[in-house]
Each structure stands twice: as structure tokens, then as C-alpha cells.
Design a protein around this motif. Sequence first.
Motif, PDB file in Angstrom:
ATOM      1  N   UNK A  48       0.846  -1.109   0.122  1.00 49.15           N
ATOM      2  CA  UNK A  48       0.184  -0.205  -0.123  1.00 49.15           C
ATOM      3  C   UNK A  48       0.671   1.336   0.011  1.00 49.15           C
ATOM      4  N   UNK A  49       0.296   2.427  -0.524  1.00 51.46           N
ATOM      5  CA  UNK A  49       0.924   3.678  -0.369  1.00 51.46           C
ATOM      6  C   UNK A  49       1.102   4.071   1.038  1.00 51.46           C
ATOM      7  N   UNK A  50       0.422   3.644   1.892  1.00 54.20           N
ATOM      8  CA  UNK A  50       0.673   4.137   3.229  1.00 54.20           C
ATOM      9  C   UNK A  50       0.680   2.859   3.958  1.00 54.20           C
ATOM     10  N   UNK A  51       1.690   2.671   4.985  1.00 50.86           N
ATOM     11  CA  UNK A  51       2.105   1.527   5.565  1.00 50.86           C
ATOM     12  C   UNK A  51       1.047   0.991   6.591  1.00 50.86           C
ATOM     13  N   UNK A  52       0.327   0.051   6.364  1.00 54.11           N
ATOM     14  CA  UNK A  52      -0.762  -0.521   7.003  1.00 54.11           C
ATOM     15  C   UNK A  52      -1.840   0.310   7.402  1.00 54.11           C
ATOM     16  N   UNK A  53      -2.270   1.019   6.223  1.00 50.93           N
ATOM     17  CA  UNK A  53      -3.551   1.901   6.187  1.00 50.93           C
ATOM     18  C   UNK A  53      -4.719   1.120   6.361  1.00 50.93           C
ATOM     19  N   UNK A  61       2.280 -13.470  13.270  1.00 47.73           N
ATOM     20  CA  UNK A  61       3.443 -13.220  14.084  1.00 47.73           C
ATOM     21  C   UNK A  61       3.298 -12.555  15.330  1.00 47.73           C
ATOM     22  N   UNK A  62       3.970 -13.196  16.373  1.00 48.11           N
ATOM     23  CA  UNK A  62       4.019 -12.341  17.429  1.00 48.11           C
ATOM     24  C   UNK A  62       5.188 -11.552  17.906  1.00 48.11           C
ATOM     25  N   UNK A  63       6.190 -11.715  16.832  1.00 51.31           N
ATOM     26  CA  UNK A  63       7.447 -10.842  16.984  1.00 51.31           C
ATOM     27  C   UNK A  63       7.364  -9.733  15.924  1.00 51.31           C
ATOM     28  N   UNK A  64       7.144 -10.161  14.844  1.00 50.82           N
ATOM     29  CA  UNK A  64       7.247  -9.100  13.749  1.00 50.82           C
ATOM     30  C   UNK A  64       6.305  -9.586  12.750  1.00 50.82           C
ATOM     31  N   UNK A  65       5.581  -8.278  12.322  1.00 50.63           N
ATOM     32  CA  UNK A  65       4.570  -8.403  11.279  1.00 50.63           C
ATOM     33  C   UNK A  65       4.956  -7.707   9.989  1.00 50.63           C
ATOM     34  N   UNK A  66       4.453  -7.923   8.874  1.00 54.83           N
ATOM     35  CA  UNK A  66       4.752  -7.231   7.718  1.00 54.83           C
ATOM     36  C   UNK A  66       3.455  -7.035   7.041  1.00 54.83           C
ATOM     37  N   UNK A  67       3.400  -6.086   6.245  1.00 51.73           N
ATOM     38  CA  UNK A  67       2.254  -5.599   5.343  1.00 51.73           C
ATOM     39  C   UNK A  67       2.361  -6.522   4.202  1.00 51.73           C
ATOM     40  N   UNK A  68       1.132  -7.206   3.837  1.00 50.89           N
ATOM     41  CA  UNK A  68       1.004  -8.414   2.703  1.00 50.89           C
ATOM     42  C   UNK A  68      -0.282  -7.953   2.196  1.00 50.89           C
ATOM     43  N   UNK A  69      -0.285  -8.592   0.842  1.00 44.24           N
ATOM     44  CA  UNK A  69      -1.547  -8.356   0.022  1.00 44.24           C
ATOM     45  C   UNK A  69      -2.665  -8.946   0.584  1.00 44.24           C
ATOM     46  N   UNK A  70      -3.720  -8.577   0.911  1.00 42.12           N
ATOM     47  CA  UNK A  70      -4.929  -9.328   1.448  1.00 42.12           C
ATOM     48  C   UNK A  70      -5.165 -10.446   1.037  1.00 42.12           C
ATOM     49  N   UNK A  71      -4.992 -10.710  -0.506  1.00 39.79           N
ATOM     50  CA  UNK A  71      -5.625 -11.672  -1.088  1.00 39.79           C
ATOM     51  C   UNK A  71      -4.564 -12.984  -1.248  1.00 39.79           C
ATOM     52  N   UNK A  72      -3.339 -12.586  -0.682  1.00 42.72           N
ATOM     53  CA  UNK A  72      -2.000 -13.441  -0.317  1.00 42.72           C
ATOM     54  C   UNK A  72      -2.359 -14.613   0.594  1.00 42.72           C
ATOM     55  N   UNK A  73      -1.764 -15.490   0.493  1.00 47.63           N
ATOM     56  CA  UNK A  73      -2.060 -16.712   1.752  1.00 47.63           C
ATOM     57  C   UNK A  73      -1.281 -16.315   3.005  1.00 47.63           C
ATOM     58  N   UNK A  74      -0.461 -15.303   2.864  1.00 48.75           N
ATOM     59  CA  UNK A  74       0.350 -14.941   4.231  1.00 48.75           C
ATOM     60  C   UNK A  74      -0.568 -14.061   4.941  1.00 48.75           C
ATOM     61  N   UNK A  79      -6.371  -4.215   8.855  1.00 49.05           N
ATOM     62  CA  UNK A  79      -6.484  -2.912   9.645  1.00 49.05           C
ATOM     63  C   UNK A  79      -7.881  -2.410   9.526  1.00 49.05           C
ATOM     64  N   UNK A  80      -8.536  -2.404  10.782  1.00 50.54           N
ATOM     65  CA  UNK A  80      -9.747  -1.578  10.759  1.00 50.54           C
ATOM     66  C   UNK A  80      -9.790  -0.014  11.280  1.00 50.54           C
ATOM     67  N   UNK A  81      -8.618   0.311  11.853  1.00 46.08           N
ATOM     68  CA  UNK A  81      -8.309   1.439  12.096  1.00 46.08           C
ATOM     69  C   UNK A  81      -6.957   1.898  12.337  1.00 46.08           C
ATOM     70  N   UNK A  82      -6.437   2.934  12.177  1.00 46.94           N
ATOM     71  CA  UNK A  82      -4.979   3.167  12.024  1.00 46.94           C
ATOM     72  C   UNK A  82      -4.837   4.585  12.678  1.00 46.94           C
ATOM     73  N   UNK A 112       5.925   5.626   2.134  1.00 42.46           N
ATOM     74  CA  UNK A 112       4.551   6.339   1.702  1.00 42.46           C
ATOM     75  C   UNK A 112       4.897   7.845   0.876  1.00 42.46           C
ATOM     76  N   UNK A 113       5.763   8.507   1.564  1.00 45.13           N
ATOM     77  CA  UNK A 113       5.676   9.754   0.946  1.00 45.13           C
ATOM     78  C   UNK A 113       7.069  10.176   0.369  1.00 45.13           C
ATOM     79  N   UNK A 114       8.105   9.407   0.286  1.00 44.31           N
ATOM     80  CA  UNK A 114       9.422   9.499   0.112  1.00 44.31           C
ATOM     81  C   UNK A 114      10.501  10.269   0.983  1.00 44.31           C
ATOM     82  N   UNK A 115       9.992  10.702   2.258  1.00 48.02           N
ATOM     83  CA  UNK A 115      10.810  11.229   3.213  1.00 48.02           C
ATOM     84  C   UNK A 115      11.712  10.378   4.187  1.00 48.02           C
ATOM     85  N   UNK A 116      11.522   8.889   3.712  1.00 48.97           N
ATOM     86  CA  UNK A 116      12.474   8.010   4.352  1.00 48.97           C
ATOM     87  C   UNK A 116      11.817   7.600   5.949  1.00 48.97           C
TER      88      UNK A 116
END
Length: 207
Positions: A48-53, A61-74, A79-82, A112-116
Motif C-alpha cells: 500500500x501507499x501508506x504502511x498498514x493503512x 506473528x507475535x514478534x514481527x508482522x509485515x504488510x502483505x496483500x490481503x488476497x495472499x496466503x500470508x 487493519x480496521x483503524x490506524x 509512502x511519501x518519499x521522506x524516508x
Amino acid sequence: MGRSRSGSRGVPSALCAALLLSGCQSTPGTTTVTPAASATAVRPSGYGAVFLAVGECSSSGTARATEVPCAGERAAARVVARHDGRAENGPPCPATTDFVLHISESRPSADEDGDGLVAGGYACMRNLRPPHPGDPGEGGGPRTVVGDCVYEAGPGEVRETACAGTGGRAPDHRVTDAVTDRARCPAGTGLYVRLGGERPVGCARPV
């Protein structure tokens, strides 16, 4: 009327704290979280354009979670609110949130906005598949809501547990109403539980 108990932070999956209106000093908007809620979310590039929008998905995962496509098997939760900032100081998650992901500020190679910078904050998550510990009576989630059950965990302390008794502890009381103040609770109320929001008082009856 009934007894009042002070609450504390809850524990994991089948348990979460219920803060009670008995003069206990709790920070408005405080929420409790499941173990997954203390995970640090790390952004991969290319989603996504915004991380976990709102509407985007994370892996499990209970240690680290990543953003993944919602249609993917992972994909495990959506996210219902951010919100930016810390969960204890920000808006509460929706009532049926299953867990909270705390997002640490980071400086990835792509953002998401190029500012690093990916700002710190928290994401309110709903599992894509059952179980849903945030549903009323299921014994988990970061909030106590009408329909949830609690048990006395010690002097001045209660914790949430599954109403069906499947969480390892049988419930003592069930939250039946949410009202603006204790005087509006129905007869037979045994505990006054802090819920937060516009109707912050939970009226709990013995079960």
C-alpha cells in the motif's frame, strides 16, 4: 449497589483487563493488548501507499508482522483503524478489534511519501478468519464491551474471560449494559466496569 473493583492490564489471547469504576486512576483511552499487539510491524516495499493503512493486511506473528496483500496466503488480519502515536494516549480501537499492532518509527529504503520515514503509531486489527477474540463474550481483544465476561483475579482486580468458560477461568460477571454513569445501571448490577467512550460505565451482573 454492587461491589466495585479496580482493574489492571490484561493478559493474552483469552484474557484482557476490565478497568472498574471504583476510584481507580486509569488513563482515558487506555487499551490492553494481546501478545501480537506488542509486535513491531516492519514495512516491506511494494504494497500500500501508506504502511498498514485502513483496509490493508498484515502477516501473522507475535514478534514481527509485515504488510502483505490481503488476497495472499500470508494475510492473517486486516487493519480496521490506524492512528499515530501511542495506543494508551490515542483514540480507542473499534469494539470488535481482535488485537493491536504497535508500529515503531522506522526509516526504510522506500516509504509512502518519499521522506524516508514511517511514523510510529498503532493499527487496530481484525483477524481475516476465526477465532475473533474481540467479539462480545469471546474473552479477548483490547477492549471490554457489552456481552463480555470477567472474573475476579485478585483483590480489586478483574480480568476478561470467555463467557463459555473455555478460557481457563469461569466467568463471575457479564457486562449487560453500557451507560453514562453508575446511577443508570439496572438493579442487580454487581460490578461497574470502565469501558471508555461515550457510555463509559459497564454494568455487570453475576453469572
